[in-house]
Enzyme design. Structure first.
Site, short mmCIF file in Angstrom:
data_model
loop_
_atom_site.label_atom_id
_atom_site.label_comp_id
_atom_site.label_asym_id
_atom_site.label_seq_id
_atom_site.Cartn_x
_atom_site.Cartn_y
_atom_site.Cartn_z
N ARG A 94 0.85 -1.20 0.00
CA ARG A 94 0.00 0.00 0.00
C ARG A 94 0.89 1.25 0.00
O ARG A 94 0.60 2.24 -0.64
CB ARG A 94 -0.95 -0.01 1.22
CG ARG A 94 -1.65 1.32 1.44
CD ARG A 94 -2.93 1.23 2.28
NE ARG A 94 -2.82 0.40 3.45
CZ ARG A 94 -2.14 0.70 4.57
NH1 ARG A 94 -1.48 1.84 4.66
NH2 ARG A 94 -2.12 -0.14 5.59
N TYR A 150 -17.40 15.97 -14.89
CA TYR A 150 -17.87 14.58 -14.98
C TYR A 150 -18.87 14.30 -13.84
O TYR A 150 -18.66 14.72 -12.70
CB TYR A 150 -16.65 13.65 -14.89
CG TYR A 150 -17.02 12.20 -14.70
CD1 TYR A 150 -17.73 11.52 -15.67
CD2 TYR A 150 -16.67 11.53 -13.53
CE1 TYR A 150 -18.09 10.20 -15.48
CE2 TYR A 150 -17.01 10.20 -13.34
CZ TYR A 150 -17.73 9.55 -14.33
OH TYR A 150 -18.09 8.25 -14.14
N ASP A 156 -8.36 18.25 -14.41
CA ASP A 156 -8.63 16.88 -14.86
C ASP A 156 -8.27 16.87 -16.35
O ASP A 156 -8.96 17.48 -17.17
CB ASP A 156 -10.12 16.55 -14.63
CG ASP A 156 -10.48 15.13 -15.06
OD1 ASP A 156 -9.80 14.60 -15.97
OD2 ASP A 156 -11.44 14.57 -14.51
N LYS A 205 -9.32 5.76 -19.36
CA LYS A 205 -9.66 6.23 -20.70
C LYS A 205 -8.44 6.11 -21.63
O LYS A 205 -7.97 5.01 -21.84
CB LYS A 205 -10.20 7.67 -20.59
CG LYS A 205 -11.27 7.84 -19.50
CD LYS A 205 -12.49 7.03 -19.81
CE LYS A 205 -13.60 6.95 -18.78
NZ LYS A 205 -13.49 7.41 -17.44
#
Ligand SMILES: Cc1ncc(COP(=O)(O)O)c(C=O)c1O
Length: 378
Positions: free
Chosen positions: A45, A97, A169, A194
């Site tokens: 992690r 978004y 973004d 994407k």
């Protein structure tokens, strides 16, 4: 290094432990320590060699100093929002978004993070929304689905004057076409699901900063909240990024042809594409990005006609998401933006007959034939 070279040789391009040309998948959770506290990696992690290789790569290609990989774009956005505290105020693009809108208005608001949504293509609207507790401006450019453009440099000037942070973004443009950190942004993030992944096979999010303190703060948040990307998906993204340049060039070529086709089609009413000289913000986009990307939105007569197009296409796959090698098609009013009340949706310009396409890299003749058939009335 130039861009396409960087996609292949940036970051840690060879495995330092074995010399392997492709970064191996270090499928491991914990690491043997040579005595207490004597280790290179402690726990996955906190750090994992495959994820680290991706994080160095995204930092390199966005011209930043430190990158972070998360389990989704939304996990990346949520981690960035954890840089702020209860009582802080953020100004965000009004047509961000839908998932970003949702986390800001239905989750983060419960922790008293206050967000005002404004049309960030209007600099004065941003200035008017600044309050004494404003800490950041969060933008998307181009936006989804109307591809509205915000002037990154102009907003970064406001941010500097007021000592705020500018978060961009950059999912739609990708680092191949646009590098917001070079234009004065402080934090860049991606839904790597994407274009960066590019093959509809991985869900991931990436964040890049160019400031040591921000880097330390984000690593602390990433490790504390734990939404890290696994080694297998990190490897898929490294592989996807290697071909980002060639994919974006092919997508650009196909997209320009699709736009030309739509411009001459009698059933198509409005077209939204930043490459059109009459698109609002076209000149600004040209000044801050080297390409227009593969997203086009256009309107047909009504929702019934839009649905008929969606039913008839053969190569344009009816699906959410975007940025893949395969062309995708969707109807925002019934899919990505269905949760927005109709009046508000129409106010934003997202009409019932609006169709959004993400152009892929199939043969252009097949894509044009597909659209021609789908737009026919019978
Ligand atoms: C512009 C943009 N940002 C963020 C996200 C969220 O990313 P993810 O779906 O990887 O969580 C999306 C998803 O569609 C997006 O289009």
């Amino acid at each position: 290094m130039r861009k396409k070279t960087k996609f292949i040789h940036g970051g840690i391009s060879r495995d330092p432990y074995t010399g392997a040309v492709s970064t191996p998948i270090y499928q491991v959770s914990t690491y043997k320590q040579d005595g207490v506290g004597n280790f290179k990696y402690e726990y996955s992690r906190t750090g994992n060699p495959t994820r680290e290789s991706l994080e160095k790569l995204i930092a390199d290609i966005e011209n930043g100093s430190r990158g972070f990989a998360f389990g989704s774009g939304m996990a990346a956005i949520t981690a960035v929002m954890h840089l702020f505290s209860a009582g802080d105020h953020i100004i965000a693009t009004d047509d961000v978004y839908g998932g970003t809108f949702r986390v800001m208005t239905k989750v983060l608001n419960r922790f008293h993070l206050d967000v005002t949504f404004v049309d960030t293509s209007d600099l004065q609207a941003i200035k008017n929304a600044i309050k004494p507790n404003t800490k950041a401006i969060y933008i998307e450019t181009p936006t989804n689905p109307l591809l509205k453009i915000t002037d990154i440099k102009a907003v970064s000037q406001v941010v500097k004057e007021k000592e705020l942070k500018l978060i961009v973004d950059n999912t739609f443009s990708t680092p191949y076409w646009q590098n917001p950190l070079d234009l004065g942004a402080n934090i860049v993030l991606h839904s790597a699901t994407k274009y960066l992944g590019g093959h509809s096979d991985v869900v991931a999010g990436l964040v890049v900063v160019n400031n040591d303190q921000l880097g330390e703060d984000l690593h602390f948040i990433q490790n504390s909240t734990g939404g890290v990307l696994g080694p297998q998906d990190s490897w898929l993204l490294i592989r996807g990024i290697k071909t980002l340049g060639v994919r974006m060039e092919e997508i650009e070529k196909n997209t320009l042809e699709v736009v030309q086709f739509l411009q001459h089609h009698p059933k198509v009413e409005k077209i939204y594409f930043p490459g059109l000289s009459d698109h609002f913000g076209h000149d600004i986009h040209r000044s801050q990005a080297d390409g227009f990307g593969g997203m086009i939105s256009f309107t047909v007569e009504n929702q019934e006609k839009a649905l008929s197009v969606l039913n008839k296409v053969k190569y344009f796959t009816l699906a959410e998401s975007l940025g893949a090698v395969e062309s995708l098609i969707s109807i925002p009013s019934l899919m990505t933006h269905a949760s927005i009340p109709r009046d508000r949706r129409l106010e934003l310009g997202i009409e019932d007959g609006l169709i959004r396409i993400s152009v892929g890299i199939e043969d252009i003749e097949d894509l044009l034939e597909d659209l021609e058939n789908a737009l026919k009335d019978e």
